[in-house]
Design a protein around this motif. Structure first.
Motif, PDB file in Angstrom:
ATOM      1  N   PRO A 178       0.817  -1.208   0.000  1.00  0.00           N
ATOM      2  CA  PRO A 178       0.000   0.000   0.000  1.00  0.00           C
ATOM      3  C   PRO A 178       0.848   1.254   0.000  1.00  0.00           C
ATOM      4  O   PRO A 178       1.943   1.291   0.541  1.00  0.00           O
ATOM      5  N   PHE A 179       0.301   2.288  -0.604  1.00  0.00           N
ATOM      6  CA  PHE A 179       1.019   3.550  -0.717  1.00  0.00           C
ATOM      7  C   PHE A 179       1.328   4.166   0.634  1.00  0.00           C
ATOM      8  O   PHE A 179       2.258   4.952   0.762  1.00  0.00           O
ATOM      9  N   VAL A 180       0.566   3.773   1.679  1.00  0.00           N
ATOM     10  CA  VAL A 180       0.764   4.366   2.991  1.00  0.00           C
ATOM     11  C   VAL A 180       2.185   4.122   3.507  1.00  0.00           C
ATOM     12  O   VAL A 180       2.688   4.842   4.354  1.00  0.00           O
ATOM     13  N   ASP A 181       2.869   3.093   2.994  1.00  0.00           N
ATOM     14  CA  ASP A 181       4.232   2.807   3.430  1.00  0.00           C
ATOM     15  C   ASP A 181       5.249   3.784   2.838  1.00  0.00           C
ATOM     16  O   ASP A 181       6.404   3.805   3.261  1.00  0.00           O
ATOM     17  N   LEU A 182       4.838   4.542   1.834  1.00  0.00           N
ATOM     18  CA  LEU A 182       5.717   5.524   1.223  1.00  0.00           C
ATOM     19  C   LEU A 182       5.420   6.906   1.790  1.00  0.00           C
ATOM     20  O   LEU A 182       4.307   7.191   2.211  1.00  0.00           O
ATOM     21  N   GLU A 183       6.428   7.752   1.784  1.00  0.00           N
ATOM     22  CA  GLU A 183       6.263   9.123   2.257  1.00  0.00           C
ATOM     23  C   GLU A 183       6.292  10.062   1.051  1.00  0.00           C
ATOM     24  O   GLU A 183       7.231  10.018   0.259  1.00  0.00           O
ATOM     25  N   TYR A 184       5.259  10.893   0.940  1.00  0.00           N
ATOM     26  CA  TYR A 184       5.150  11.780  -0.216  1.00  0.00           C
ATOM     27  C   TYR A 184       4.763  13.177   0.235  1.00  0.00           C
ATOM     28  O   TYR A 184       3.909  13.347   1.112  1.00  0.00           O
ATOM     29  N   ARG A 185       5.408  14.175  -0.370  1.00  0.00           N
ATOM     30  CA  ARG A 185       5.030  15.577  -0.170  1.00  0.00           C
ATOM     31  C   ARG A 185       5.238  16.327  -1.474  1.00  0.00           C
ATOM     32  O   ARG A 185       6.103  15.970  -2.270  1.00  0.00           O
ATOM     33  N   ALA A 186       4.466  17.371  -1.675  1.00  0.00           N
ATOM     34  CA  ALA A 186       4.641  18.228  -2.837  1.00  0.00           C
ATOM     35  C   ALA A 186       4.332  19.662  -2.446  1.00  0.00           C
ATOM     36  O   ALA A 186       3.445  19.909  -1.622  1.00  0.00           O
ATOM     37  N   VAL A 187       5.074  20.599  -3.026  1.00  0.00           N
ATOM     38  CA  VAL A 187       4.821  22.019  -2.787  1.00  0.00           C
ATOM     39  C   VAL A 187       4.872  22.760  -4.113  1.00  0.00           C
ATOM     40  O   VAL A 187       5.583  22.366  -5.045  1.00  0.00           O
ATOM     41  N   LYS A 188       4.107  23.821  -4.199  1.00  0.00           N
ATOM     42  CA  LYS A 188       4.081  24.656  -5.393  1.00  0.00           C
ATOM     43  C   LYS A 188       5.240  25.660  -5.354  1.00  0.00           C
ATOM     44  O   LYS A 188       5.675  26.079  -4.280  1.00  0.00           O
ATOM     45  N   PRO A 189       5.721  26.091  -6.518  1.00  0.00           N
ATOM     46  CA  PRO A 189       6.796  27.078  -6.551  1.00  0.00           C
ATOM     47  C   PRO A 189       6.282  28.489  -6.305  1.00  0.00           C
ATOM     48  O   PRO A 189       5.063  28.732  -6.333  1.00  0.00           O
ATOM     49  N   MET A 230       8.743  15.117  -3.070  1.00  0.00           N
ATOM     50  CA  MET A 230       9.627  14.087  -2.530  1.00  0.00           C
ATOM     51  C   MET A 230       8.867  12.774  -2.414  1.00  0.00           C
ATOM     52  O   MET A 230       7.656  12.750  -2.196  1.00  0.00           O
ATOM     53  N   LEU A 231       9.593  11.675  -2.604  1.00  0.00           N
ATOM     54  CA  LEU A 231       9.035  10.337  -2.435  1.00  0.00           C
ATOM     55  C   LEU A 231      10.095   9.479  -1.754  1.00  0.00           C
ATOM     56  O   LEU A 231      11.212   9.333  -2.280  1.00  0.00           O
ATOM     57  N   VAL A 232       9.760   8.953  -0.604  1.00  0.00           N
ATOM     58  CA  VAL A 232      10.705   8.169   0.186  1.00  0.00           C
ATOM     59  C   VAL A 232      10.101   6.801   0.461  1.00  0.00           C
ATOM     60  O   VAL A 232       8.948   6.689   0.882  1.00  0.00           O
ATOM     61  N   ASN A 233      10.885   5.773   0.216  1.00  0.00           N
ATOM     62  CA  ASN A 233      10.512   4.412   0.604  1.00  0.00           C
ATOM     63  C   ASN A 233      11.385   4.023   1.796  1.00  0.00           C
ATOM     64  O   ASN A 233      12.553   3.661   1.618  1.00  0.00           O
ATOM     65  N   PRO A 234      10.851   4.094   3.022  1.00  0.00           N
ATOM     66  CA  PRO A 234      11.661   3.816   4.208  1.00  0.00           C
ATOM     67  C   PRO A 234      11.710   2.330   4.563  1.00  0.00           C
ATOM     68  O   PRO A 234      12.265   1.964   5.599  1.00  0.00           O
TER      69      PRO A 234
END
Length: 252
Positions: free
Chosen positions: A2-13, A26-30
Motif C-alpha cells: 500500500p502507498f501508505v508505506d511511502l512518504e510523499y510531499r509536494a509544494v508549489k513554486p 519528494m518520495l521516500v521508501n523507508p
C-alpha cells in the motif's frame, strides 16, 4: 504494497517560477521492500535527485512519456524532484541536443549546487532549488511561447491547435515543427496527454464517464487505456496504489 508505506510531499513554486516549475516533490521508501508502480504520462519533465540502498546519489533529467511504464521504487530510497513545464526545457534546463521523449540523462552530481546532503531536509531542498532556479531565469522569453504554454496549461489540453496558434500569433505548422524538434511529439499529441491528465481527479473519485473534453465514451476509454494500459474501472480501483500518480492526488 500500500502507498501508505511511502512518504510523499509536494509544494508549489513561487509565482516567479510558476511558468517553468509545476512543483517540487519528494518520495521516500523507508522500507526494505521494493514497490512496483506504473508511471503514466503526465506532461512533465522531471529533474530527480535520488539515492537508495542499491544505488549511490545521482541526478537524472527525465523527459516526456506518451505510454505507461512499469517501474520499481527501490528499498530505502529517497527521491527529491523538480517537475517542470515544457517552457523550462528550452529556457531553464540543460536539455539541449534533441528531444527528451522517452529519454533520461545523467546530470552532474552538483547540478544546481546540490548534493546528497540536501536530501536530508525537503524544505531546505525546495528553498535552495528555488533560489538557484530563480537566479537562472532567462532575461527574455519569446512572447509567442509564453502565451502558447500559458493557454495550453490553463485549458488542460482542451483548446484546439488552431485556437492556440491564433491566440499566440504563431502558425500551427511552425508550432508543430517546434514541438517535434524540441519535445519529440506534436502539439496535438501533447494536448492529448494533458487532457488525459485532467481526468485523474474524476477517475480517482470513481467517475468513469467522459466529460465535455472527449468526443464520446468510447473515445474516453481509448485514451485511458492508451495512457495507463488499463480500463477506467481498473484505474479507479488502483489496487495496491499501483498507479502512483493517482495515489498522490490530494483528497477533496
Amino acid at each position: 504494497m500500500p502507498f501508505v508505506d511511502l512518504e510523499y510531499r509536494a509544494v508549489k513554486p513561487a509565482l516567479m517560477l510558476a511558468p517553468f516549475v509545476e512543483s517540487f516533490w519528494m518520495l521516500v521508501n523507508p522500507t526494505d521492500v521494493a514497490v512496483p508502480v506504473v508511471l503514466v504520462p503526465d506532461g512533465r519533465v522531471d529533474v530527480l535527485f535520488c539515492f537508495s540502498a542499491e544505488a549511490p546519489y545521482r541526478v537524472l533529467l527525465l523527459g516526456l512519456q506518451n505510454r505507461p511504464e512499469d517501474q520499481v521504487i527501490s528499498p530505502y530510497s529517497t527521491m527529491f524532484a523538480i517537475s517542470c513545464t515544457l517552457l523550462a526545457v528550452e529556457y531553464l534546463l540543460p536539455a539541449q541536443g534533441g528531444s527528451l521523449l522517452h529519454d533520461g540523462r545523467e546530470l552532474p552530481d552538483d547540478y544546481l549546487g546540490m548534493s546528497a546532503e540536501d536530501l536530508r531536509n525537503f524544505d531546505r531542498f525546495c528553498a535552495n532549488a528555488s533560489a538557484r532556479l530563480t537566479h537562472a531565469l532567462p532575461n527574455a522569453i519569446d512572447p509567442r511561447k509564453r502565451t502558447l504554454f500559458a493557454l495550453l496549461y490553463a485549458s488542460g489540453g482542451s483548446r484546439s491547435v488552431q485556437a492556440l496558434a491564433e491566440a499566440a500569433g504563431w502558425s500551427p505548422r511552425e508550432i508543430n515543427r517546434y514541438f517535434t524538434r524540441l519535445f519529440g511529439l506534436s502539439l496535438k499529441a501533447y494536448s492529448s496527454i494533458l487532457r488525459f491528465r485532467a481526468t485523474w481527479p474524476q477517475l480517482k473519485a470513481g467517475h468513469l464517464y467522459a466529460d465535455g473534453d472527449f468526443a464520446d465514451q468510447a473515445h474516453f476509454i481509448r485514451e485511458v487505456r492508451k495512457y495507463t494500459g488499463a480500463a477506467p474501472k481498473q484505474v479507479a480501483r488502483n489496487y495496491d496504489d499501483r498507479f502512483i500518480q493517482f495515489s498522490t492526488l490530494p483528497e477533496k
